[in-house]
Design an enzyme around this catalytic site. Structure first.
Site, short mmCIF file in Angstrom:
data_model
loop_
_atom_site.label_atom_id
_atom_site.label_comp_id
_atom_site.label_asym_id
_atom_site.label_seq_id
_atom_site.Cartn_x
_atom_site.Cartn_y
_atom_site.Cartn_z
CB CYS A 2 -53.39 -39.09 -56.10
SG CYS A 2 -51.96 -40.13 -56.13
NE ARG A 27 -56.32 -35.35 -59.78
CZ ARG A 27 -56.01 -34.14 -59.31
NH1 ARG A 27 -56.75 -33.12 -59.62
NH2 ARG A 27 -54.95 -33.96 -58.54
CD1 TRP A 74 -50.44 -41.95 -62.35
CD2 TRP A 74 -48.89 -40.93 -61.10
NE1 TRP A 74 -49.33 -41.76 -63.14
CE2 TRP A 74 -48.36 -41.14 -62.40
CE3 TRP A 74 -48.10 -40.30 -60.15
CZ2 TRP A 74 -47.09 -40.74 -62.76
CZ3 TRP A 74 -46.83 -39.90 -60.51
CH2 TRP A 74 -46.32 -40.12 -61.79
CG ASN A 98 -53.77 -36.61 -53.97
OD1 ASN A 98 -54.10 -37.78 -53.87
ND2 ASN A 98 -54.53 -35.70 -54.58
N GLY A 99 -49.33 -37.01 -52.82
CA GLY A 99 -48.02 -36.46 -52.48
C GLY A 99 -47.04 -37.56 -52.10
CD GLU A 478 -46.34 -30.68 -77.48
OE1 GLU A 478 -45.44 -30.71 -76.61
OE2 GLU A 478 -47.51 -31.02 -77.26
CE LYS A 482 -49.77 -33.57 -76.88
NZ LYS A 482 -48.74 -33.08 -76.08
CD GLU A 485 -48.34 -36.68 -73.97
OE1 GLU A 485 -48.48 -36.77 -72.75
OE2 GLU A 485 -48.33 -35.59 -74.54
CG HIS A 501 -23.12 -32.79 -84.75
ND1 HIS A 501 -21.84 -32.54 -85.15
CD2 HIS A 501 -23.87 -31.80 -85.28
CE1 HIS A 501 -21.79 -31.43 -85.85
NE2 HIS A 501 -23.01 -30.95 -85.94
CE LYS A 601 -54.78 -31.95 -69.08
NZ LYS A 601 -54.15 -31.86 -70.42
C1 AGP Z 1 -48.47 -32.89 -72.17
O1 AGP Z 1 -49.06 -33.61 -73.26
C2 AGP Z 1 -48.23 -33.77 -70.99
N1 AGP Z 1 -49.45 -34.31 -70.53
C3 AGP Z 1 -47.37 -33.15 -69.91
O2 AGP Z 1 -46.08 -33.02 -70.47
C4 AGP Z 1 -47.77 -31.77 -69.37
O3 AGP Z 1 -47.59 -30.78 -70.36
C5 AGP Z 1 -46.86 -31.44 -68.18
O4 AGP Z 1 -47.08 -32.41 -67.18
C6 AGP Z 1 -47.09 -30.04 -67.60
O5 AGP Z 1 -48.41 -29.95 -67.09
P1 AGP Z 1 -48.98 -28.48 -66.72
O6 AGP Z 1 -49.01 -27.70 -68.00
O7 AGP Z 1 -50.33 -28.73 -66.14
O8 AGP Z 1 -48.00 -27.87 -65.73
#
Ligand code: AGP
Length: 606
Positions: A2, A27, A74, A98-99, A478, A482, A485, A501, A601
């Site tokens: 948000c 965001r 959001w 927000n929250g 990672e 990627k 997401e 396993h 974000k």
């Molecule tokens: C990464 O591609 C994601 N968007 C997400 O996992 C992000 O790394 C995570 O939310 C942590 O965010 P920050 O580094 O701003 O704390």
């Protein structure tokens, strides 16, 4: 996540608020709205969908006023919909939030008994009716304090009032909030970026504080209602970093910025003249640090996992890693001789911030490795190591991940040398290797055409796996994140040695499997694991590094070779093709690469 914007001034505010909401789109959100006060009446326009849908609605329902608030939502409580979009308003007050209000159901029950009607399924709406209720009995400042004291959970609030024209009230607990100062007007924003187009003069609220903003003055108060003074920061207003240039997406630009990011970051920490790492004002003697705990979420957590291998390899420190949302509730045994390091690009991730707060409250040593140095996590840590990668707008983290790895490696090298775990010659050689890294990343980026040509196998896949051993295993995680997401394909990162396993059962004919096998000490073992999946029909994309040795194996679908480098730095180079793979896979599916569905974000809620 948000986003909040508020403006109080002398001129009409609606279009300026709309512009700021557009800046907050990065965001990640699912609905948007604006409320203004005009002729003692609160007007509200809001809708599900993007800000441009709101803009079209505003053309039909033009709302004026010299004070207003805006929000991009959001969804947490209540699905994305017009009615659940913020602001939420009554005749007396309009609120953006927000929250998460954790006791909202209890409060709602009480308000329903008092005869209030609820229109939405949001937790935020209880704030509207609580304010209406308290305003009946108290002056505005006390009414706000009464309302805040009845809330449990986290909030960043912006509120405007029918009977108090010209003011905006902001309040913060656990979710960031900033005040901006302009000519004859003042602002409220969920972060400085929201206000950048209007001002770079910013103050930040801390948890428990609230403020009363007028067009010509701002007053700050603590939880008890006592007035407090706030520093006014002047932030760098380098706007050019915030556009895509010739790129189709911020993510593509940010991947290609990585050689410069690495060069700049190395220059910030490595002294050109004497080839020395400078970590100024490090507040502790290295002898007082017996172990390290690295804490983060998502991609930031993956950078912690890579660093664990570096610390184990180069120092005698005990190092462990934890996901922030686990750490904050774990029965932790916090220790004075432990250094707690928090990784966060935004510096606002709620779980990471809560983990930091837990350590702070217990007097622990805390260090933040962040990109946003005016963020909450940075402000509340004992020591900050910036990653200097410039604004990262794409929701999927790329250059920030590499910069986090770099700063973690630089810290490891420095501590290793100070603790005499490595000799000076090794130390200086590793610093020299660091200085070459940006050119190796530059060359590795040139693999993109080949990656683009094979990406559709991944975008059409039912599922795929990423395998690695040692410091390549977190890179496998990672790479899988990627792809997940960005192209919404199910992808799993797994330790290569673990396949037999259980997960080997997933392998079926034609399933794409990325095997990260740099020519390091794990190489032969990983190649055998690769054979196990090839034997069961997997289409293997082998990612290794250039070297004289050949890959003794057959039936490999494709091979990608990253540049040869100091073996410590291989995880950084292995990351590049995986970023490109995720990007091109999503491009082929036509998805919103900079704002993937359901994601934000900066996750400022639990
Ligand atoms: C990464 O591609 C994601 N968007 C997400 O996992 C992000 O790394 C995570 O939310 C942590 O965010 P920050 O580094 O701003 O704390």
């Amino acid at each position: 996540m948000c986003g909040i914007v508020g403006i109080t001034g002398k001129k009409q505010v609606t279009s300026e608020i709309l512009n700021s909401l557009k800046r907050l789109e990065y965001r990640g959100y699912d609905s948007a709205g604006i409320a203004t006060l005009n002729n003692d009446q609160i007007n509200e326009v809001k809708c599900e969908g993007r800000v441009d849908v709101l803009e079209k609605n505003l053309l039909k329902l033009d709302i004026n006023g010299n004070v207003g608030i805006g929000h991009v939502r959001w969804a947490t409580h209540g699905a994305p919909s017009d009615i659940n979009a913020h602001p939420h308003s009554s005749k007396e007050v309009s609120v953006v939030h927000n929250g998460i209000i954790e006791n909202s159901m209890l409060l709602k029950k009480d308000l329903l008994k008092k005869g209030y009607n609820f229109k939405s399924q949001t937790d935020t709406e209880v704030i509207v009716h609580l304010m209406s209720e308290y305003l009946k009995r108290y002056k505005i400042k006390n009414a706000v304090m009464k309302m805040l004291n009845s809330l449990q959970g986290s909030y960043a609030l912006g509120m405007i009032f029918k009977d108090h024209p010209n003011i905006i009230i902001g309040a913060r607990r656990g979710s960031p909030l900033a005040v901006g100062y302009g000519p004859g007007e003042n602002y409220l924003g969920s972060d400085s970026y929201a206000l950048k187009s209007m001002t770079n003069k910013i103050s930040y609220l801390n948890d428990g504080e609230f403020c009363i903003i007028n067009n010509d003055q701002v007053e700050f108060f603590d939880e008890q209602g006592a007035k407090i003074n706030k520093k006014i920061l002047t932030l760098s207003s380098d706007e050019k970093k915030y556009d895509k240039g010739d790129y189709k997406h911020f993510m593509a630009k940010e991947i290609d910025e990585q050689p410069n990011v690495i060069k700049n970051c190395v220059n910030e920490y490595v002294d050109k003249i004497n080839n020395e790492i400078n970590i100024f004002n490090f507040p502790w003697n290295e002898k007082d640090i017996k172990n390290i705990i690295l804490i983060g979420c998502g991609t930031a957590y993956h950078s912690c996992l890579v660093a664990k291998y570096w610390f184990e390899e180069l120092t005698d420190l005990e190092v462990s890693v934890d996901i922030a949302s686990e750490f904050r509730y774990r029965k932790n045994r916090l220790k004075k001789e432990t250094l707690y390091i928090f990784l966060s690009q935004s510096g606002e991730t709620a779980d990471t911030y809560a983990a930091l707060d837990l350590c702070k409250k217990n007097g622990m040593k805390t260090c933040a490795i962040v990109n946003v140095i005016e963020s909450s996590i940075a402000r509340d840590s004992d020591f900050v190591l910036p990653i200097y990668c410039g604004p990262e707008i794409g929701v999927a983290s790329t250059k920030a991940f590499l910069a986090q790895l770099l700063v973690l490696y630089i810290l490891t090298l420095k501590l290793s040398f100070l603790k005499k775990n490595i000799d000076e010659q090794t130390y200086k050689q590793k610093i020299k290797d660091l200085k070459n890294l940006h050119s190796q990343v530059e060359k590795t980026l040139l693999l993109e055409n080949k990656i683009n040509s094979i990406a559709n196998i991944f975008s059409d896949a039912k599922g795929c796996m990423f395998l690695g051993r040692g410091s390549s295993f977190p890179i496998a995680l990672e790479g899988a994140l990627k792809l997940k997401e960005l192209s919404y394909v199910h992808a799993e990162g797994y330790p290569a040695g673990e396949m037999k396993h259980g997960p080997l059962a997933l392998i079926e004919d034609g399933m794409p499997v990325v095997v990260l096998a740099p020519k390091d000490s794990y190489y032969k073992k990983t190649i055998s694991n690769m054979q196990e999946v090839i034997a069961r029909g997997a289409k293997v994309l082998l990612v290794t590094n250039k070297s004289e040795d050949d890959v003794f194996s057959e039936n490999i679908w494709e091979t990608i070779e990253v540049e040869l480098s100091n073996s410590d730095l291989i995880p950084i180079l292995l990351t590049i093709p995986l970023q490109k793979l995720a990007y091109y896979s999503a491009l082929k599916k036509g998805f919103d690469i900079d704002k993937p569905r359901n994601l934000a974000k900066s996750v400022t809620v639990e």
